[in-house]
Design a protein around this motif. Sequence first.
Motif, PDB file in Angstrom:
ATOM      1  N   SER A  92       0.818  -1.115   0.092  1.00 25.61           N
ATOM      2  CA  SER A  92       0.037  -0.088   0.021  1.00 25.61           C
ATOM      3  C   SER A  92       0.720   1.426   0.076  1.00 25.61           C
ATOM      4  N   ARG A  93       0.321   2.354  -0.683  1.00 27.00           N
ATOM      5  CA  ARG A  93       0.954   3.767  -0.500  1.00 27.00           C
ATOM      6  C   ARG A  93       0.328   4.223   0.580  1.00 27.00           C
ATOM      7  N   VAL A  94      -0.676   3.855   0.986  1.00 24.98           N
ATOM      8  CA  VAL A  94      -1.391   4.522   2.420  1.00 24.98           C
ATOM      9  C   VAL A  94      -1.143   3.615   3.678  1.00 24.98           C
ATOM     10  N   PRO A  95      -1.173   4.108   4.814  1.00 21.37           N
ATOM     11  CA  PRO A  95      -0.826   3.461   5.867  1.00 21.37           C
ATOM     12  C   PRO A  95      -1.874   2.317   6.070  1.00 21.37           C
ATOM     13  N   ILE A  96      -1.530   1.121   6.727  1.00 21.32           N
ATOM     14  CA  ILE A  96      -2.302   0.090   6.854  1.00 21.32           C
ATOM     15  C   ILE A  96      -1.841  -0.685   8.207  1.00 21.32           C
ATOM     16  N   VAL A  97      -2.443  -1.203   8.866  1.00 21.57           N
ATOM     17  CA  VAL A  97      -2.197  -1.607  10.151  1.00 21.57           C
ATOM     18  C   VAL A  97      -2.767  -3.251   9.925  1.00 21.57           C
ATOM     19  N   GLU A  98      -1.940  -4.050  10.276  1.00 24.08           N
ATOM     20  CA  GLU A  98      -2.030  -5.635  10.338  1.00 24.08           C
ATOM     21  C   GLU A  98      -3.228  -5.946  11.274  1.00 24.08           C
ATOM     22  N   ASP A  99      -4.382  -6.564  10.729  1.00 22.13           N
ATOM     23  CA  ASP A  99      -5.664  -6.872  11.752  1.00 22.13           C
ATOM     24  C   ASP A  99      -5.566  -8.294  11.894  1.00 22.13           C
ATOM     25  N   ASP A 100      -5.452  -9.458  10.995  1.00 20.92           N
ATOM     26  CA  ASP A 100      -5.664 -10.645  11.390  1.00 20.92           C
ATOM     27  C   ASP A 100      -5.202 -11.477  10.011  1.00 20.92           C
ATOM     28  N   ARG A 101      -4.923 -12.770  10.620  1.00 22.95           N
ATOM     29  CA  ARG A 101      -4.441 -13.845   9.599  1.00 22.95           C
ATOM     30  C   ARG A 101      -5.158 -15.082   9.993  1.00 22.95           C
ATOM     31  N   LEU A 102      -6.370 -15.446   9.239  1.00 23.63           N
ATOM     32  CA  LEU A 102      -7.426 -16.275   9.630  1.00 23.63           C
ATOM     33  C   LEU A 102      -7.155 -17.545   8.766  1.00 23.63           C
ATOM     34  N   ASP A 103      -6.995 -18.766   9.539  1.00 30.57           N
ATOM     35  CA  ASP A 103      -6.893 -19.981   9.053  1.00 30.57           C
ATOM     36  C   ASP A 103      -8.075 -20.664   8.598  1.00 30.57           C
ATOM     37  N   TRP A 104      -8.645 -20.297   7.640  1.00 33.73           N
ATOM     38  CA  TRP A 104      -9.847 -20.771   7.137  1.00 33.73           C
ATOM     39  C   TRP A 104      -9.721 -22.232   6.424  1.00 33.73           C
ATOM     40  N   GLN A 105      -8.581 -22.395   6.179  1.00 32.78           N
ATOM     41  CA  GLN A 105      -8.091 -23.909   5.647  1.00 32.78           C
ATOM     42  C   GLN A 105      -7.889 -25.103   6.957  1.00 32.78           C
ATOM     43  N   ALA A 106      -7.603 -24.424   8.024  1.00 36.79           N
ATOM     44  CA  ALA A 106      -7.463 -25.245   9.138  1.00 36.79           C
ATOM     45  C   ALA A 106      -6.299 -25.950   9.095  1.00 36.79           C
ATOM     46  N   ASN A 107      -5.288 -25.673   8.411  1.00 36.56           N
ATOM     47  CA  ASN A 107      -4.027 -26.377   8.323  1.00 36.56           C
ATOM     48  C   ASN A 107      -2.792 -25.397   8.130  1.00 36.56           C
ATOM     49  N   ARG A 108      -2.914 -24.368   8.688  1.00 34.09           N
ATOM     50  CA  ARG A 108      -1.901 -23.193   8.757  1.00 34.09           C
ATOM     51  C   ARG A 108      -1.473 -22.919   7.236  1.00 34.09           C
ATOM     52  N   GLU A 109      -2.074 -22.986   6.157  1.00 38.24           N
ATOM     53  CA  GLU A 109      -1.740 -22.531   5.021  1.00 38.24           C
ATOM     54  C   GLU A 109      -1.864 -21.005   4.894  1.00 38.24           C
ATOM     55  N   ALA A 110      -0.860 -20.486   4.040  1.00 33.28           N
ATOM     56  CA  ALA A 110      -1.051 -18.863   4.245  1.00 33.28           C
ATOM     57  C   ALA A 110      -1.656 -18.378   3.039  1.00 33.28           C
ATOM     58  N   ARG A 111      -3.328 -18.287   3.303  1.00 29.59           N
ATOM     59  CA  ARG A 111      -4.550 -18.075   2.360  1.00 29.59           C
ATOM     60  C   ARG A 111      -5.123 -16.636   2.812  1.00 29.59           C
ATOM     61  N   HIS A 112      -4.904 -16.082   3.815  1.00 28.72           N
ATOM     62  CA  HIS A 112      -5.536 -14.837   4.212  1.00 28.72           C
ATOM     63  C   HIS A 112      -4.697 -14.140   5.133  1.00 28.72           C
ATOM     64  N   VAL A 113      -4.740 -12.734   4.828  1.00 25.93           N
ATOM     65  CA  VAL A 113      -4.307 -11.701   5.566  1.00 25.93           C
ATOM     66  C   VAL A 113      -5.225 -10.562   5.633  1.00 25.93           C
ATOM     67  N   GLY A 114      -5.627  -9.738   6.467  1.00 27.62           N
ATOM     68  CA  GLY A 114      -6.369  -8.710   6.579  1.00 27.62           C
ATOM     69  C   GLY A 114      -5.639  -7.550   7.341  1.00 27.62           C
ATOM     70  N   VAL A 115      -6.261  -6.368   6.833  1.00 25.47           N
ATOM     71  CA  VAL A 115      -5.555  -5.161   7.512  1.00 25.47           C
ATOM     72  C   VAL A 115      -6.850  -4.049   7.623  1.00 25.47           C
ATOM     73  N   ARG A 116      -6.418  -2.958   8.258  1.00 22.74           N
ATOM     74  CA  ARG A 116      -7.451  -1.940   8.547  1.00 22.74           C
ATOM     75  C   ARG A 116      -6.717  -0.820   7.903  1.00 22.74           C
ATOM     76  N   LEU A 117      -7.573   0.054   7.093  1.00 26.46           N
ATOM     77  CA  LEU A 117      -7.340   1.155   6.441  1.00 26.46           C
ATOM     78  C   LEU A 117      -7.402   2.439   7.319  1.00 26.46           C
TER      79      LEU A 117
END
Length: 272
Positions: free
Chosen positions: A82-107
Motif C-alpha cells: 500500500s501507498r497509504v498506511p495500513i495496520v495488520e489486523d488478522d491472519r485467519l486459518d480458514w483452511q484449518a491447516n496453517r496454509e498462508a491463504r488470508h491476511v487482513g488489514v485496517r485502512l
Amino acid sequence: MTRTPADPTWRGVKIVSWNINSVRFRIDIVERFLREVAPDILCLQETKVIDGDFPLSAFHALGYEHVVLHGQRMHHGVAILSRVPIVEDDRLDWQANREARHVGVRLPNGVRLENVYVPAGGDVPDREANPKFGQKLDFVERMTRWSERLDCPTILVGDFNIAPLEADVWSHKQLLGVVSHTPIEVEALNRLQASNSWVDLGRHFHPAPERLFTWWSYRAKDWAASDRGRRLDHMWATAHVAAQAQRHAVFEDCRSWLKPSDHVPIMTEFAW
C-alpha cells in the motif's frame, strides 16, 4: 472483447486484487502494472514465496512502503502492499491447516480489507473421492461463519476460485460438472454472500451477462482465440462501503503480457 485500460481520470482510492502466480517470477509485469495504473493498494494472492524472500525493494521503489506479508514457500501466500498506511489486523486459518491463504488489514478510514486465496479444490467435484474438494467447501463454510459475526465496514477481495453466475464462464452447460462452477460450490458462495449482504462489486458495475472473465487456462495455445475464461477473482464489500464504490475494472490485456499470470488484475475505486 471488452478490455478496460488504465484510466488517468480515476481520482479516488484504487484497490487492486491479483492472483500473480509467483510474485518473484512475474515481478516485471507487476512493476509495469503499478507504473501504468498506480493503484493505492495492491492485494496479491499465490505469491509463492516466504516473507524473507519477498521482492520488497521493487515495491518500495514505486512508493509502496506499507507492506503486510503472509508467505509460504512454493505454494499459496498472500500480501497487501500500500501507498497509504495500513495496520495488520488478522491472519485467519480458514483452511484449518496453517496454509498462508488470508491476511487482513485496517485502512486509515477504519475499513477492514481482507485478502483471501480460496483453494482450487482439485479436479473431481466429490468430497469423498477428492478430499481437496471437501477442504474447499469447508474453507468457504468457515468464511461464512466469520462473515455472520462481522460487524464493521469491510472489503473482501481475492481469488475465490468459484465462478458463480452462468455469465461468469465461457460455457455454463459444459462447466456444470467442472470444479469452480459446480452447483454445490455456487451454493456455498451464495451462502457466504447472503451471510452479510455482501455486494459483488464486479457485477454491481457490470451486470450479467456482461463479459467479466478474470482467468484463462495456460493449457490453451492461444488464450484469446479460444477465450475459455472464467470469473474466479472477486471484490465484495459490505453495504456501507459498497455505497462509496465508484467504478470497477478488469485488466484483461495483462493476460497477454510477457510471462503472464493465468489471472488478471481487478480494481475498484472508492470515493474516499
